[in-house]
Design an enzyme around this catalytic site. Structure first.
Site, PDB file in Angstrom:
ATOM      1  N   ARG A  25      25.622  32.113  40.386  1.00 18.82           N
ATOM      2  CA  ARG A  25      26.468  31.454  39.390  1.00 18.82           C
ATOM      3  C   ARG A  25      26.498  30.107  39.656  1.00 18.82           C
ATOM      4  NH1 ARG A  25      30.966  35.067  37.098  1.00 18.82           N
ATOM      5  NH2 ARG A  25      29.977  37.059  36.767  1.00 18.82           N
ATOM      6  N   ARG A  29      31.778  27.734  35.301  1.00 15.10           N
ATOM      7  CA  ARG A  29      33.212  27.384  34.824  1.00 15.10           C
ATOM      8  C   ARG A  29      33.557  26.421  36.052  1.00 15.10           C
ATOM      9  NH1 ARG A  29      36.293  32.484  33.623  1.00 15.10           N
ATOM     10  NH2 ARG A  29      34.915  33.101  35.455  1.00 15.10           N
ATOM     11  N   ARG A  38      30.505  25.317  26.716  1.00 15.86           N
ATOM     12  CA  ARG A  38      31.045  26.569  26.598  1.00 15.86           C
ATOM     13  C   ARG A  38      32.142  26.250  25.208  1.00 15.86           C
ATOM     14  NH1 ARG A  38      33.826  30.005  25.781  1.00 15.86           N
ATOM     15  NH2 ARG A  38      34.863  31.767  27.269  1.00 15.86           N
ATOM     16  N   ASP A  75      23.885  36.742  30.894  1.00 15.12           N
ATOM     17  CA  ASP A  75      24.719  37.729  31.561  1.00 15.12           C
ATOM     18  C   ASP A  75      24.120  39.202  31.347  1.00 15.12           C
ATOM     19  OD1 ASP A  75      27.506  37.655  32.450  1.00 15.12           O
ATOM     20  OD2 ASP A  75      27.405  39.719  31.759  1.00 15.12           O
ATOM     21  N   TYR A 152      30.241  49.330  33.869  1.00 20.74           N
ATOM     22  CA  TYR A 152      31.138  48.638  32.960  1.00 20.74           C
ATOM     23  C   TYR A 152      31.206  49.378  31.687  1.00 20.74           C
ATOM     24  CZ  TYR A 152      31.157  44.547  35.858  1.00 20.74           C
ATOM     25  OH  TYR A 152      31.543  43.587  36.798  1.00 20.74           O
TER      26      TYR A 152
END
Ligand code: CP3
Length: 355
Positions: A25, A29, A38, A75, A152
């Site tokens: 990562r 952010r 973003r 992703d 998920y």
């Protein structure tokens, strides 16, 4: 052909002058420049689906910190979306599948996609990223493990308890294996496409392998990852070897079984007993890891101490790629990442030269 990049040398357990480093990562952010792009993209998925923007955020940590490897910005959940599941990323909540899979009759909703068509935006992004990257910084492509993707798709999003998928293990394993088989076939196609379009190494993220018992880890996670490893192209279009990294979080105990899959690199988190694992398997595979990301919340002196400890655990023999044991968090300070990268460079150059 120029010099083989440090990272690819380390994956092949060839000698290096210092330990290569990248961070899971690494684009994200915690970087103000990421937040800006973003915002411009409007949504996270739009960012993933716009090659120019995905390329820009892939490059940001390379430009800022001089890391040795880039990981394509995307992703893992674009795969179930391409198979027909409706995916949203909700602000503050993370990924949501509005219509999760519940039973065998749902399997017909899962399509084997034409990956060039459905995931062509990823391949276009890979080509743009390769064109933007310097020759000594290779690009990692990736996918989620079938098990992690299935969590998920069956839970409907992020979960702490995994009630639904664990129920499926014990109550309806036929359904679960159906989901895992379909995912495995798509992931193989998808990753081979990434290699064709220029990914120079592949990482499989098995974020949730560690919630399984040893026997269930073998049956529901590792077996499928091993099938993926066996079916991936071994070389890219330029003839270079494409190493495969398996990262099963919380699964250091199973390193021997993971290495037996035929992967080139085993990625470890901070709970792994590195010394023991490295001693046993260091001639068979390379290792990646395994600094606790929380070290990045500490002052420089502590970061240095922990880096030295980590380098010592892996030892000076070839076959170590420095990384965190898991990903960067949004509240981490980018200044500390620079401190970390500089310390890894300095300390690993010193410890390798001392040999
Ligand atoms: O590592 C990189 O820099 C490359 C990009 C990357 C992302 N996700 C970007 C991302 C990679 C390799 C992933 C993998 C991924 N995605 C995993 C496996 C690795 C891991 O971290 O465990 C998983 C489980 C996912 C699924 C996912 N994506 C979740 C659960 C979330 C929400 C949690 C969160 O941190 O918000 C995401 C969103 C996501 N993926 C973000 C980023 C930068 C944040 C989204 C945003 O900008 O709003």
């Amino acid at each position: 052909m120029g010099q083989k990049p440090l990272f690819l040398k380390a994956c092949a357990r060839e000698p290096v002058e210092r330990t290569p480093v990248w961070l899971m990562r690494q684009a994200g952010r915690y970087l103000p420049e990421y937040l800006k792009v973003r915002k411009e993209a409007g949504s996270f998925l739009n960012l993933c689906k716009t090659p120019a923007l995905a390329t820009e955020v892939t490059m940001q940590p390379i430009r800022r910190f001089g890391l040795d490897v880039a990981i394509m910005f995307s992703d893992i959940l674009v795969v179930p979306e391409a198979m027909g599941m409706k995916l949203d990323f909700l602000e503050g909540e993370g990924p949501v599948f509005a219509d999760p899979l519940k039973e065998s009759s749902d399997l017909k909703r899962l399509k084997q996609p034409n990956v060039e068509k459905k995931l062509g935006y990823v391949y276009n992004a890979i080509e743009e990223m390769r064109a933007a990257l310097p020759a000594n910084v290779p690009l990692i492509g990736f996918a989620g493990s079938p098990w992690t993707l299935a969590t998920y798709m069956i839970e409907g999003g992020t979960t702490k308890k995994f009630t639904k998928i664990k129920t499926a293990i014990y109550k309806d394993p036929v359904f679960l294996h159906g989901v895992l088989n379909a995912l495995t076939d798509t992931v193989i196609d998808y990753l081979n496409g990434q290699i064709d379009h220029g990914a120079q190494a592949i990482q499989v993220f098995d974020t949730w392998g560690g919630i399984l018992s040893p026997k269930n880890y073998q049956e529901f996670s590792l077996k499928y990852m091993a099938k993926i490893v066996k079916n991936l192209k071994k070389t890219g279009p330029d003839g270079a070897q494409v190493p495969v990294i398996l990262f099963s979080k919380g699964c250091g105990n199973y390193s021997e079984e993971i290495a037996a899959s035929g992967c080139d690199v085993v990625s470890l988190d901070w709970t792994a007993d590195v010394k023991k694992i490295r001693r046993k398997l260091g001639k068979k595979v390379a290792f990646q890891g395994n600094l606790d990301p929380a070290v990045l919340y500490a002052p420089e002196a502590v970061i240095r101490k922990e880096v030295k400890k980590t380098l010592k655990l892996f030892g000076p023999e070839p076959g170590h790629i420095f990384n965190l044991g898991h990903g960067m968090e949004p509240d981490m300070d980018p200044e500390n990442v620079q401190v970390l990268v500089d310390i890894i460079r300095e300390e690993s150059t010193r410890s390798i030269a001392k040999q």
